[in-house]
Write a protein that holds these residues in place. Structure first.
Motif, PDB file in Angstrom:
ATOM      1  N   PHE A 164     -35.401  23.840 -52.918  1.00  0.00           N
ATOM      2  CA  PHE A 164     -35.331  24.823 -51.838  1.00  0.00           C
ATOM      3  C   PHE A 164     -35.674  26.231 -52.317  1.00  0.00           C
ATOM      4  O   PHE A 164     -35.970  27.106 -51.512  1.00  0.00           O
ATOM      5  CB  PHE A 164     -33.961  24.808 -51.148  1.00  0.00           C
ATOM      6  CG  PHE A 164     -33.923  23.896 -49.971  1.00  0.00           C
ATOM      7  CD1 PHE A 164     -34.631  24.190 -48.815  1.00  0.00           C
ATOM      8  CD2 PHE A 164     -33.205  22.722 -50.024  1.00  0.00           C
ATOM      9  CE1 PHE A 164     -34.608  23.346 -47.727  1.00  0.00           C
ATOM     10  CE2 PHE A 164     -33.179  21.867 -48.938  1.00  0.00           C
ATOM     11  CZ  PHE A 164     -33.878  22.175 -47.783  1.00  0.00           C
ATOM     12  N   PHE A 165     -35.665  26.447 -53.631  1.00  0.00           N
ATOM     13  CA  PHE A 165     -36.101  27.737 -54.149  1.00  0.00           C
ATOM     14  C   PHE A 165     -37.571  27.979 -53.806  1.00  0.00           C
ATOM     15  O   PHE A 165     -38.013  29.123 -53.746  1.00  0.00           O
ATOM     16  CB  PHE A 165     -35.874  27.832 -55.668  1.00  0.00           C
ATOM     17  CG  PHE A 165     -34.477  28.203 -56.020  1.00  0.00           C
ATOM     18  CD1 PHE A 165     -34.083  29.533 -56.081  1.00  0.00           C
ATOM     19  CD2 PHE A 165     -33.532  27.224 -56.283  1.00  0.00           C
ATOM     20  CE1 PHE A 165     -32.788  29.883 -56.400  1.00  0.00           C
ATOM     21  CE2 PHE A 165     -32.228  27.561 -56.611  1.00  0.00           C
ATOM     22  CZ  PHE A 165     -31.850  28.895 -56.664  1.00  0.00           C
ATOM     23  N   ARG A 166     -38.322  26.919 -53.581  1.00  0.00           N
ATOM     24  CA  ARG A 166     -39.725  27.062 -53.185  1.00  0.00           C
ATOM     25  C   ARG A 166     -39.821  27.761 -51.829  1.00  0.00           C
ATOM     26  O   ARG A 166     -40.687  28.603 -51.616  1.00  0.00           O
ATOM     27  CB  ARG A 166     -40.396  25.681 -53.127  1.00  0.00           C
ATOM     28  CG  ARG A 166     -41.877  25.742 -52.905  1.00  0.00           C
ATOM     29  CD  ARG A 166     -42.595  26.336 -54.082  1.00  0.00           C
ATOM     30  NE  ARG A 166     -44.044  26.244 -53.922  1.00  0.00           N
ATOM     31  CZ  ARG A 166     -44.902  26.720 -54.767  1.00  0.00           C
ATOM     32  NH1 ARG A 166     -44.487  27.318 -55.867  1.00  0.00           N
ATOM     33  NH2 ARG A 166     -46.192  26.601 -54.562  1.00  0.00           N
ATOM     34  N   ILE A 167     -38.913  27.437 -50.924  1.00  0.00           N
ATOM     35  CA  ILE A 167     -38.895  28.085 -49.611  1.00  0.00           C
ATOM     36  C   ILE A 167     -38.535  29.562 -49.771  1.00  0.00           C
ATOM     37  O   ILE A 167     -39.102  30.415 -49.095  1.00  0.00           O
ATOM     38  CB  ILE A 167     -37.905  27.351 -48.680  1.00  0.00           C
ATOM     39  CG1 ILE A 167     -38.251  25.894 -48.646  1.00  0.00           C
ATOM     40  CG2 ILE A 167     -37.788  28.042 -47.338  1.00  0.00           C
ATOM     41  CD1 ILE A 167     -38.664  25.233 -47.421  1.00  0.00           C
ATOM     42  N   LEU A 168     -37.605  29.849 -50.680  1.00  0.00           N
ATOM     43  CA  LEU A 168     -37.229  31.238 -50.946  1.00  0.00           C
ATOM     44  C   LEU A 168     -38.455  32.050 -51.373  1.00  0.00           C
ATOM     45  O   LEU A 168     -38.612  33.197 -50.963  1.00  0.00           O
ATOM     46  CB  LEU A 168     -36.135  31.298 -52.021  1.00  0.00           C
ATOM     47  CG  LEU A 168     -35.685  32.686 -52.444  1.00  0.00           C
ATOM     48  CD1 LEU A 168     -35.046  33.428 -51.272  1.00  0.00           C
ATOM     49  CD2 LEU A 168     -34.719  32.588 -53.610  1.00  0.00           C
TER      50      LEU A 168
ATOM     51  N   ILE B  85     -36.727  25.570 -60.861  1.00  0.00           N
ATOM     52  CA  ILE B  85     -36.563  26.845 -60.157  1.00  0.00           C
ATOM     53  C   ILE B  85     -37.691  27.799 -60.529  1.00  0.00           C
ATOM     54  O   ILE B  85     -38.276  28.453 -59.652  1.00  0.00           O
ATOM     55  CB  ILE B  85     -35.181  27.461 -60.454  1.00  0.00           C
ATOM     56  CG1 ILE B  85     -34.076  26.586 -59.863  1.00  0.00           C
ATOM     57  CG2 ILE B  85     -35.088  28.884 -59.905  1.00  0.00           C
ATOM     58  CD1 ILE B  85     -32.675  26.941 -60.323  1.00  0.00           C
ATOM     59  N   ALA B  86     -38.023  27.875 -61.818  1.00  0.00           N
ATOM     60  CA  ALA B  86     -39.112  28.754 -62.258  1.00  0.00           C
ATOM     61  C   ALA B  86     -40.433  28.332 -61.626  1.00  0.00           C
ATOM     62  O   ALA B  86     -41.218  29.175 -61.177  1.00  0.00           O
ATOM     63  CB  ALA B  86     -39.214  28.752 -63.785  1.00  0.00           C
ATOM     64  N   ALA B  87     -40.694  27.031 -61.556  1.00  0.00           N
ATOM     65  CA  ALA B  87     -41.936  26.554 -60.939  1.00  0.00           C
ATOM     66  C   ALA B  87     -41.942  26.839 -59.440  1.00  0.00           C
ATOM     67  O   ALA B  87     -42.991  27.120 -58.858  1.00  0.00           O
ATOM     68  CB  ALA B  87     -42.121  25.062 -61.186  1.00  0.00           C
ATOM     69  N   ALA B  88     -40.774  26.777 -58.827  1.00  0.00           N
ATOM     70  CA  ALA B  88     -40.690  27.041 -57.390  1.00  0.00           C
ATOM     71  C   ALA B  88     -40.950  28.509 -57.067  1.00  0.00           C
ATOM     72  O   ALA B  88     -41.518  28.818 -56.022  1.00  0.00           O
ATOM     73  CB  ALA B  88     -39.313  26.634 -56.867  1.00  0.00           C
ATOM     74  N   LEU B  89     -40.578  29.404 -57.975  1.00  0.00           N
ATOM     75  CA  LEU B  89     -40.662  30.838 -57.697  1.00  0.00           C
ATOM     76  C   LEU B  89     -41.851  31.540 -58.335  1.00  0.00           C
ATOM     77  O   LEU B  89     -42.170  32.666 -57.948  1.00  0.00           O
ATOM     78  CB  LEU B  89     -39.372  31.526 -58.161  1.00  0.00           C
ATOM     79  CG  LEU B  89     -38.087  31.111 -57.455  1.00  0.00           C
ATOM     80  CD1 LEU B  89     -36.880  31.752 -58.120  1.00  0.00           C
ATOM     81  CD2 LEU B  89     -38.151  31.461 -55.979  1.00  0.00           C
ATOM     82  N   THR B  90     -42.479  30.938 -59.309  1.00  0.00           N
ATOM     83  CA  THR B  90     -43.498  31.618 -60.103  1.00  0.00           C
ATOM     84  C   THR B  90     -44.791  30.802 -60.131  1.00  0.00           C
ATOM     85  O   THR B  90     -44.861  29.718 -59.559  1.00  0.00           O
ATOM     86  CB  THR B  90     -42.990  31.837 -61.549  1.00  0.00           C
ATOM     87  OG1 THR B  90     -42.892  30.568 -62.203  1.00  0.00           O
ATOM     88  CG2 THR B  90     -41.646  32.547 -61.584  1.00  0.00           C
ATOM     89  N   PRO B  91     -45.789  31.291 -60.846  1.00  0.00           N
ATOM     90  CA  PRO B  91     -47.070  30.571 -60.914  1.00  0.00           C
ATOM     91  C   PRO B  91     -47.072  29.287 -61.756  1.00  0.00           C
ATOM     92  O   PRO B  91     -48.109  28.646 -61.864  1.00  0.00           O
ATOM     93  CB  PRO B  91     -48.019  31.589 -61.550  1.00  0.00           C
ATOM     94  CG  PRO B  91     -47.388  32.902 -61.365  1.00  0.00           C
ATOM     95  CD  PRO B  91     -45.924  32.660 -61.330  1.00  0.00           C
TER      96      PRO B  91
END
Length: 191
Positions: free
Chosen positions: A172-176, A141-147
């Motif tokens: 799917f957090f990457r899409i978010l 999740i952290a990788a999907a949302l952050t650098p």
């Protein structure tokens, strides 16, 4: 207690992502003010005359460890000043990024028992392996949302016994990220 540790890890990385976003925004505003606005025709010609090149650069970046932040491509997409085109571009970028993560997962799954991957794993993933063991899905999740490098984490996760269906769900957090950043970029350009 274990969930508190994961939540703290996520919050810490989300804060880092926020700082990272501020740095990118400041760099973009400065670049726009001192370079692009001084010679708009030149920059328009360079970046908007051949969008296929931009798309290929983006795909290459997302597949190979996310070399260029996707926010730069979202800024590029806004340059056409067409809302529908902007939304379609951001959706395309999100789909490519999600797909690159799935591809990375499959590459990790396929290559995990090869000698070359074991060498690469020691060399490239040693920083993230202990974090994955400690935080699991929270790291995804952290990788999907952050650098945190999305492609690298996807390959690392694929090289473990992590279930594909769970990865597809958590990814799917990457899409978010694209929805939120795309909205922010759109709103800041409306001011």
């Amino acid at each position: 207690m274990k969930n508190d540790t994961k939540i703290n890890f996520l919050l810490k990385n989300l804060f880092r992502g926020f700082i990272y976003s501020l740095i990118i925004a400041a760099a973009y505003l400065l670049f726009n003010k001192f370079f692009i606005r001084t010679n708009e025709e030149l920059w328009q010609g360079i970046f908007y005359s051949n969008p296929a090149v931009i798309y290929l650069i983006y795909i290459g970046s997302e597949v190979f460890f996310g070399i260029i932040p996707p926010e730069f491509f979202m800024l590029w997409a806004y340059g056409n000043n067409d809302l529908v085109g902007y939304i379609l571009n951001v959706a395309f970028f999100a789909g490519v990024s999600y797909g690159a993560g799935v591809l990375g997962f499959m590459i990790g799954r396929f290559l995990r028992k090869t000698v070359i991957f074991k060498y690469m794993g020691r060399k490239f993933f040693q920083r993230y392996w202990p974090q994955f063991k400690k935080y699991g899905s929270a790291l995804i999740i952290a990788a999907a949302l952050t650098p945190i490098p999305w492609a690298a984490i996807s390959i690392l996760v694929g090289s473990t016994e992590y279930r594909l269906n769970r990865f597809l769900y958590v990814a799917f957090f990457r899409i978010l990220r694209f929805i939120v950043y795309g909205f922010i970029i759109f709103q800041t350009h409306q001011l």
